[in-house]
Design a protein around this motif. Structure first.
Motif, PDB file in Angstrom:
ATOM      1  N   ALA A   1       0.353  -1.466  -0.232  1.00  0.00           N
ATOM      2  CA  ALA A   1       0.168   0.366  -0.076  1.00  0.00           C
ATOM      3  C   ALA A   1       0.988   1.325  -0.192  1.00  0.00           C
ATOM      4  O   ALA A   1       0.605   2.225  -0.489  1.00  0.00           O
ATOM      5  CB  ALA A   1      -0.551  -0.076   1.266  1.00  0.00           C
ATOM      6  N   ALA A   2       2.077   1.485   0.632  1.00  0.00           N
ATOM      7  CA  ALA A   2       2.759   2.302   0.524  1.00  0.00           C
ATOM      8  C   ALA A   2       3.337   2.673  -0.674  1.00  0.00           C
ATOM      9  O   ALA A   2       3.514   3.296  -0.941  1.00  0.00           O
ATOM     10  CB  ALA A   2       4.224   2.008   1.138  1.00  0.00           C
ATOM     11  N   MET A   3       3.097   1.791  -1.316  1.00  0.00           N
ATOM     12  CA  MET A   3       4.138   1.733  -3.319  1.00  0.00           C
ATOM     13  C   MET A   3       2.884   2.665  -3.964  1.00  0.00           C
ATOM     14  O   MET A   3       3.224   3.567  -4.772  1.00  0.00           O
ATOM     15  CB  MET A   3       4.602   0.362  -3.677  1.00  0.00           C
ATOM     16  CG  MET A   3       5.949  -0.104  -3.285  1.00  0.00           C
ATOM     17  SD  MET A   3       7.367   1.162  -2.519  1.00  0.00           S
ATOM     18  CE  MET A   3       7.293   1.481  -0.806  1.00  0.00           C
ATOM     19  N   HIS A   4       1.393   1.925  -3.256  1.00  0.00           N
ATOM     20  CA  HIS A   4       0.741   2.703  -4.177  1.00  0.00           C
ATOM     21  C   HIS A   4       0.617   4.128  -3.568  1.00  0.00           C
ATOM     22  O   HIS A   4       0.685   4.792  -4.632  1.00  0.00           O
ATOM     23  CB  HIS A   4      -0.320   2.270  -3.767  1.00  0.00           C
ATOM     24  CG  HIS A   4      -0.785   0.711  -4.723  1.00  0.00           C
ATOM     25  ND1 HIS A   4      -1.443   0.793  -5.707  1.00  0.00           N
ATOM     26  CD2 HIS A   4      -0.864  -1.047  -4.383  1.00  0.00           C
ATOM     27  CE1 HIS A   4      -1.186  -0.500  -6.523  1.00  0.00           C
ATOM     28  NE2 HIS A   4      -0.914  -1.199  -5.398  1.00  0.00           N
ATOM     29  N   LEU A   5       0.493   4.331  -2.353  1.00  0.00           N
ATOM     30  CA  LEU A   5       0.852   5.600  -1.839  1.00  0.00           C
ATOM     31  C   LEU A   5       1.868   7.213  -2.479  1.00  0.00           C
ATOM     32  O   LEU A   5       2.106   7.618  -2.806  1.00  0.00           O
ATOM     33  CB  LEU A   5       1.009   6.389  -0.421  1.00  0.00           C
ATOM     34  CG  LEU A   5       0.714   6.897   0.278  1.00  0.00           C
ATOM     35  CD1 LEU A   5      -0.229   8.083   0.163  1.00  0.00           C
ATOM     36  CD2 LEU A   5       1.164   6.995   1.393  1.00  0.00           C
ATOM     37  N   ALA A   6       3.232   6.430  -2.242  1.00  0.00           N
ATOM     38  CA  ALA A   6       4.638   6.739  -3.011  1.00  0.00           C
ATOM     39  C   ALA A   6       4.232   7.225  -4.387  1.00  0.00           C
ATOM     40  O   ALA A   6       4.259   8.281  -5.178  1.00  0.00           O
ATOM     41  CB  ALA A   6       5.512   6.091  -3.102  1.00  0.00           C
ATOM     42  N   ARG A   7       3.131   6.370  -5.449  1.00  0.00           N
ATOM     43  CA  ARG A   7       2.887   6.765  -6.642  1.00  0.00           C
ATOM     44  C   ARG A   7       1.931   7.800  -7.147  1.00  0.00           C
ATOM     45  O   ARG A   7       2.335   8.782  -7.541  1.00  0.00           O
ATOM     46  CB  ARG A   7       2.108   5.738  -7.751  1.00  0.00           C
ATOM     47  CG  ARG A   7       1.951   5.650  -9.029  1.00  0.00           C
ATOM     48  CD  ARG A   7       1.277   4.913  -9.126  1.00  0.00           C
ATOM     49  NE  ARG A   7       0.089   3.886  -8.594  1.00  0.00           N
ATOM     50  CZ  ARG A   7      -0.875   3.898  -8.769  1.00  0.00           C
ATOM     51  NH1 ARG A   7      -1.144   5.795  -9.197  1.00  0.00           N
ATOM     52  NH2 ARG A   7      -1.592   3.745  -7.752  1.00  0.00           N
ATOM     53  N   LEU A   8       0.956   7.764  -5.882  1.00  0.00           N
ATOM     54  CA  LEU A   8      -0.151   8.939  -5.480  1.00  0.00           C
ATOM     55  C   LEU A   8       0.515   9.893  -4.999  1.00  0.00           C
ATOM     56  O   LEU A   8       0.759  11.427  -5.719  1.00  0.00           O
ATOM     57  CB  LEU A   8      -0.602   8.526  -4.909  1.00  0.00           C
ATOM     58  CG  LEU A   8      -1.752   8.025  -5.411  1.00  0.00           C
ATOM     59  CD1 LEU A   8      -3.415   7.333  -3.877  1.00  0.00           C
ATOM     60  CD2 LEU A   8      -2.607   8.255  -7.006  1.00  0.00           C
ATOM     61  N   LEU A   9       1.876  10.664  -4.411  1.00  0.00           N
ATOM     62  CA  LEU A   9       2.439  11.250  -3.848  1.00  0.00           C
ATOM     63  C   LEU A   9       4.130  12.093  -4.948  1.00  0.00           C
ATOM     64  O   LEU A   9       3.302  13.730  -5.555  1.00  0.00           O
ATOM     65  CB  LEU A   9       3.608  11.128  -2.575  1.00  0.00           C
ATOM     66  CG  LEU A   9       2.811  10.554  -1.766  1.00  0.00           C
ATOM     67  CD1 LEU A   9       3.403   9.967  -0.711  1.00  0.00           C
ATOM     68  CD2 LEU A   9       1.690  12.435  -0.773  1.00  0.00           C
ATOM     69  N   ALA A  10       3.919  10.997  -5.470  1.00  0.00           N
ATOM     70  CA  ALA A  10       4.955  11.721  -7.135  1.00  0.00           C
ATOM     71  C   ALA A  10       3.863  12.357  -7.775  1.00  0.00           C
ATOM     72  O   ALA A  10       4.993  13.282  -9.071  1.00  0.00           O
ATOM     73  CB  ALA A  10       5.166  10.438  -7.612  1.00  0.00           C
ATOM     74  N   LEU A  11       2.723  11.158  -8.653  1.00  0.00           N
ATOM     75  CA  LEU A  11       1.743  12.062  -9.062  1.00  0.00           C
ATOM     76  C   LEU A  11       1.103  14.057  -8.786  1.00  0.00           C
ATOM     77  O   LEU A  11       0.506  14.442  -9.185  1.00  0.00           O
ATOM     78  CB  LEU A  11       0.430  11.466  -9.382  1.00  0.00           C
ATOM     79  CG  LEU A  11       0.757  10.061 -10.780  1.00  0.00           C
ATOM     80  CD1 LEU A  11      -0.480   9.387 -10.617  1.00  0.00           C
ATOM     81  CD2 LEU A  11       0.998  10.721 -11.990  1.00  0.00           C
TER      82      LEU A  11
END
Length: 178
Positions: A154-164
């Motif tokens: 889930a943290a990797m999904h969040l990291a992707r959203l943060l990068a977006l």
């Protein structure tokens, strides 16, 4: 047994044998009218069918999950909602994913924090996909502490959203932590 055996064959790379075992187990679960294993095996096969680009087969499995009598226990319900979300996301129907997740969250709210957090994670993905990145980020941040063994994923999904959202430093820190 069929669910775990199928899962194990997938993990070792024997997709054909995994599907055979899952289908045989699904038939047995349906005969026994076992909602939990019907839902678990159908959900496992939904992932396989989507991976094999067979969305109509996957959609039939989701319909089976949703129509199966006794679909009230939190695990069966969560698996059915995950499957419906996958189908709708595959079709690009993010508004439907949001509605499924909202229903899912209402159904599992009393079942336990992990089930609710799983629903919130999927809802967050749909919110981000429909253009509400801040809501998606906030929902993921709220859900992650309650996701037990799924926290790193889930943290990797969040990291992707943060990068977006152009929060590259926060995204990099999150990836480094997990």
């Amino acid at each position: 047994v069929a669910y775990w055996a199928s899962f194990a064959y997938t993990a070792v790379g024997s997709q054909r044998r995994s599907v055979e075992i899952a289908n045989a187990g699904l038939e047995a679960a349906i005969r026994r009218r076992d909602s939990l294993y019907t839902s678990l095996l159908a959900g496992l096969l939904v992932h396989t069918e989507i991976t094999n680009l067979e969305p109509e087969r996957a959609a039939r499995l989701v319909a089976l999950q949703e129509s199966f009598p006794g679909l009230r226990d939190p695990v069966s319900l969560a698996r059915a909602m995950i499957s419906r979300s996958i189908i709708e996301a595959y079709r690009g129907n993010w508004g439907r994913v949001l509605r499924v997740c909202e229903r899912w969250m209402a159904e599992v709210r009393l079942a336990g924090r992990f089930q609710l957090a799983t629903a919130q994670l999927t809802w967050a993905e749909a919110k981000a996909a429909t253009g509400d990145l801040p809501a998606g980020i906030a929902a993921m941040q709220e859900a992650i502490p309650h996701l037990e063994t799924m926290q790193s994923l889930a943290a990797m999904h969040l990291a992707r959203l943060l990068a977006l959202d152009r929060q590259d430093g926060a995204a990099a820190e999150l990836v480094h932590q997990h």
